[in-house]
Design an enzyme around this catalytic site. Structure first.
Site, PDB file in Angstrom:
ATOM      1  N   LYS A  87       0.479 -36.700  30.009  1.00 41.52           N
ATOM      2  CA  LYS A  87      -0.839 -36.833  30.616  1.00 41.52           C
ATOM      3  C   LYS A  87      -2.031 -37.159  30.012  1.00 41.52           C
ATOM      4  O   LYS A  87      -1.881 -37.504  28.739  1.00 41.52           O
ATOM      5  CB  LYS A  87      -1.209 -35.682  31.613  1.00 41.52           C
ATOM      6  CG  LYS A  87      -1.178 -34.378  30.935  1.00 41.52           C
ATOM      7  CD  LYS A  87      -1.156 -33.158  31.958  1.00 41.52           C
ATOM      8  CE  LYS A  87      -1.454 -31.791  31.380  1.00 41.52           C
ATOM      9  NZ  LYS A  87      -1.007 -30.924  32.327  1.00 41.52           N
ATOM     10  N   GLY A  88      -3.159 -37.336  30.499  1.00 40.00           N
ATOM     11  CA  GLY A  88      -4.307 -37.638  29.605  1.00 40.00           C
ATOM     12  C   GLY A  88      -4.720 -38.900  29.825  1.00 40.00           C
ATOM     13  O   GLY A  88      -5.535 -39.407  29.319  1.00 40.00           O
ATOM     14  N   CYS A  89      -3.768 -39.585  30.412  1.00 45.76           N
ATOM     15  CA  CYS A  89      -4.166 -41.224  30.456  1.00 45.76           C
ATOM     16  C   CYS A  89      -4.678 -41.349  32.017  1.00 45.76           C
ATOM     17  O   CYS A  89      -4.059 -42.184  32.964  1.00 45.76           O
ATOM     18  CB  CYS A  89      -2.949 -42.005  30.528  1.00 45.76           C
ATOM     19  SG  CYS A  89      -2.029 -41.535  28.875  1.00 45.76           S
ATOM     20  N   ILE A  90      -5.591 -40.381  32.181  1.00 43.79           N
ATOM     21  CA  ILE A  90      -6.297 -40.368  33.801  1.00 43.79           C
ATOM     22  C   ILE A  90      -7.375 -41.079  33.885  1.00 43.79           C
ATOM     23  O   ILE A  90      -8.246 -40.669  33.272  1.00 43.79           O
ATOM     24  CB  ILE A  90      -6.253 -39.004  34.269  1.00 43.79           C
ATOM     25  CG1 ILE A  90      -5.275 -38.098  33.682  1.00 43.79           C
ATOM     26  CG2 ILE A  90      -6.503 -39.088  35.630  1.00 43.79           C
ATOM     27  CD1 ILE A  90      -3.774 -38.395  34.593  1.00 43.79           C
TER      28      ILE A  90
END
Lengths: 109, 432
Positions: free
Chosen positions: A106-109
């Site tokens: 995640k973190g690619c939001i």
């Protein structure tokens, strides 16, 4: 775990994959499948350093339920940033997660 | 007397203070809020400063103005939280005890994390616009800049307001067109992601806007360092991009005390249950806004929707009830596209942005996933909403859970309030 979006045949086995192309079931994964996923990412053969990163990611996932971010890899995997990009060109965290049979970090939001 | 301590008096902390102040019994609970800044910054407004749309006075107000009653704030840096002892040590020497702790210290830009970023070109040819100082310095630079290679860049994900750098590129395109020097400005958008938008659906529907506006896309570019001598971005895989003017979003990190307290992940964001907003490590610590590691956008709209869930869960926690309210990751973002137009997107953990009307199905007035002038006016109107309603914890015309049902809001009271607010805002923003 993310939801199955499609199926894919690797080494004669039909495997569920998510929208990012990552395996849905961790149980489907083994070292041979990792080798095939690596080829799809343009990595002809997985060497010892590749495995160091893959094993680190799997260990972290089993402890936290999250795929490691690039920053976690550079801080804790024992492989420096420059080498990580040489091993997994362009997107080390994303590519290593896919080869390790884990969901996209995640973190690619 | 029990203690509830809120660390951080930004968007999320101030909203929580206002909500809990109303609901908690004052004879039973003392609420303390801590922050190191006297002023509140309207961060969404920073985007407009380089283009001369907003000035400093649009985006800065004293924090006190948004606190309930005569509520005071302790002004200090936070040194360390000792979760085993339920104590917070402040840099000014004060030690606070807590029964419940809310962490709302947000995220900050950390240019020092990238080699060569905060070097001799910093605020000369390299700028950020995520700080007031950076945005103001860039506004001055733009006044006298005559063109060249403009590079807009995201260093590393996650960042707060992930669409802001793209909006910046769109606004720059329009700004230089209006200045009649667009043909002298080459705009390149450089991102570590595989495509321009963080949401694939947006790239699918809106990706062509980059082409239409003549903005080049350089994807999967992870900066290793910045070469100040030759004015180049250099990636870990040795790709190079030249710039005359670099506008960058540096690495975003949680506050330093999070690391010192052993509460954070590798970027000092606090591991948090994405539905209940409770810390995964400590049951009496809750986390809201950019400070958490939940897989939602780091944005004020997310903090706003989350604040309603967290308020319920804190009340449940106090009453020893299960934490029944579940946050769905709802985010709602206006995306400026230049020349007085904007898109609007609405999404959550599970559902990608969908087309439609918002917040009232079929009526709008805002169009989802579509460029419109009304969306742009909505974005400008939001400043009023933010200062006057949102921070004070007043109800907005948008519920916390994302509506899937054609985006219908069926609460009549909310609809009426929305219409009243819209009329009031239209009056105020007559000049737009």
């Amino acid at each position: 775990m993310s939801n199955a979006a499609a199926e894919k045949i690797i080494l004669g086995k039909t495997l569920a994959i998510d929208a990012d192309g990552n395996l849905v079931n961790m149980a489907d994964w083994n070292e041979e499948i990792a080798g095939e996923l690596a080829k799809e990412e343009g990595i002809a053969e997985l060497n010892g350093q590749h495995w160091q990163v893959i094993n680190f990611m799997r260990k972290v996932y089993s402890e936290t339920g999250d795929s490691s971010s690039i920053r976690k890899l550079t801080k804790e995997s024992g492989v420096d940033t420059k080498t990580l990009y040489a091993l997994f060109p362009k997107g080390p965290a994303k590519k290593a997660a896919r080869i390790a049979g884990l969901p996209k970090p995640k973190g690619c939001i | 007397m029990k203690d509830l301590v809120i660390l951080g008096a930004g968007t999320a902390g101030t909203m929580m203070l206002n909500k809990l102040y109303k609901l908690l019994d004052k004879n039973e609970w003392k609420i303390t809020i801590v922050d190191n800044e006297k002023n509140h910054y309207y961060q969404p407004g920073f985007l407009f400063i380089p283009f001369g749309v907003y000035t400093k006075k649009d985006v800065v107000k004293p924090k006190k103005q948004f606190f309930p009653g005569e509520h005071e704030m302790i002004e200090s840096e936070i040194f360390k939280v000792l979760p085993e002892f339920n104590k917070v040590h402040l840099n000014n020497g004060i030690i606070l005890d807590y029964d419940i702790l809310i962490i709302a210290t947000g995220s900050r830009t950390a240019p020092e994390e990238t080699e060569g970023l905060k070097d001799k070109l910093w605020y000369k040819d390299i700028f950020d616009f995520y700080t007031l100082e950076g945005a103001l310095a860039l506004a001055e630079k733009f006044k006298k800049w005559n063109g060249g290679k403009l590079v807009v860049n995201i260093t590393e994900m996650p960042i707060k307001c992930p669409v802001a750098p793209l909006e910046f590129a769109f606004l720059a395109d329009a700004f230089f067109e209006d200045k009649r020097i667009r043909e002298k400005v080459q705009i390149t958008y450089v991102t570590p992601l595989a495509e321009a938008f963080t949401k694939h659906k947006c790239s699918e529907v809106l990706g062509h806007f980059l082409d239409d506006k003549g903005i080049e896309l350089e994807a999967e570019f992870n900066i290793a360092r910045i070469d100040n001598e030759n004015k180049k971005l250099i990636s870990w895989d040795e790709r190079e991009i030249d710039f005359d003017l670099l506008v960058t979003v540096p690495v975003n990190k949680g506050a330093d005390y999070i690391e010192a307290s052993g509460l954070g992940d590798e970027l000092n964001f606090v591991p948090t249950d994405k539905h209940t907003l409770q810390s995964l490590q400590h049951k009496n610590i809750f986390v809201i806004g950019d400070a958490s590691n939940i897989p939602a956008s780091k944005a004020g709209s997310v903090a706003h929707f989350a604040s309603e869930i967290l308020t319920e869960n804190i009340l449940s926690y106090i009453n020893a009830m299960p934490l029944a309210a579940k946050f769905d990751g709802h985010a709602n973002c206006f995306i400026e596209s230049g020349h007085g137009r904007a898109f609007l997107i609405d999404f959550n953990y599970d559902v990608e942005p969908l087309p439609g009307k918002f917040p009232l199905a079929h009526l709008g007035p805002f169009s989802l996933l579509k460029e419109s002038r009304t969306n742009h006016i909505g974005k400008l109107m939001f400043k009023w909403t933010y200062w006057n309603l949102l921070l004070k914890g007043k109800e907005l015309p948008v519920g916390s859970a994302m509506s899937l049902d054609g985006k219908i809001l069926d609460n009549q009271q909310i609809k009426e309030q929305f219409i009243t607010d819209t009329q009031q805002i239209q009056k105020l923003s007559g000049g737009i």
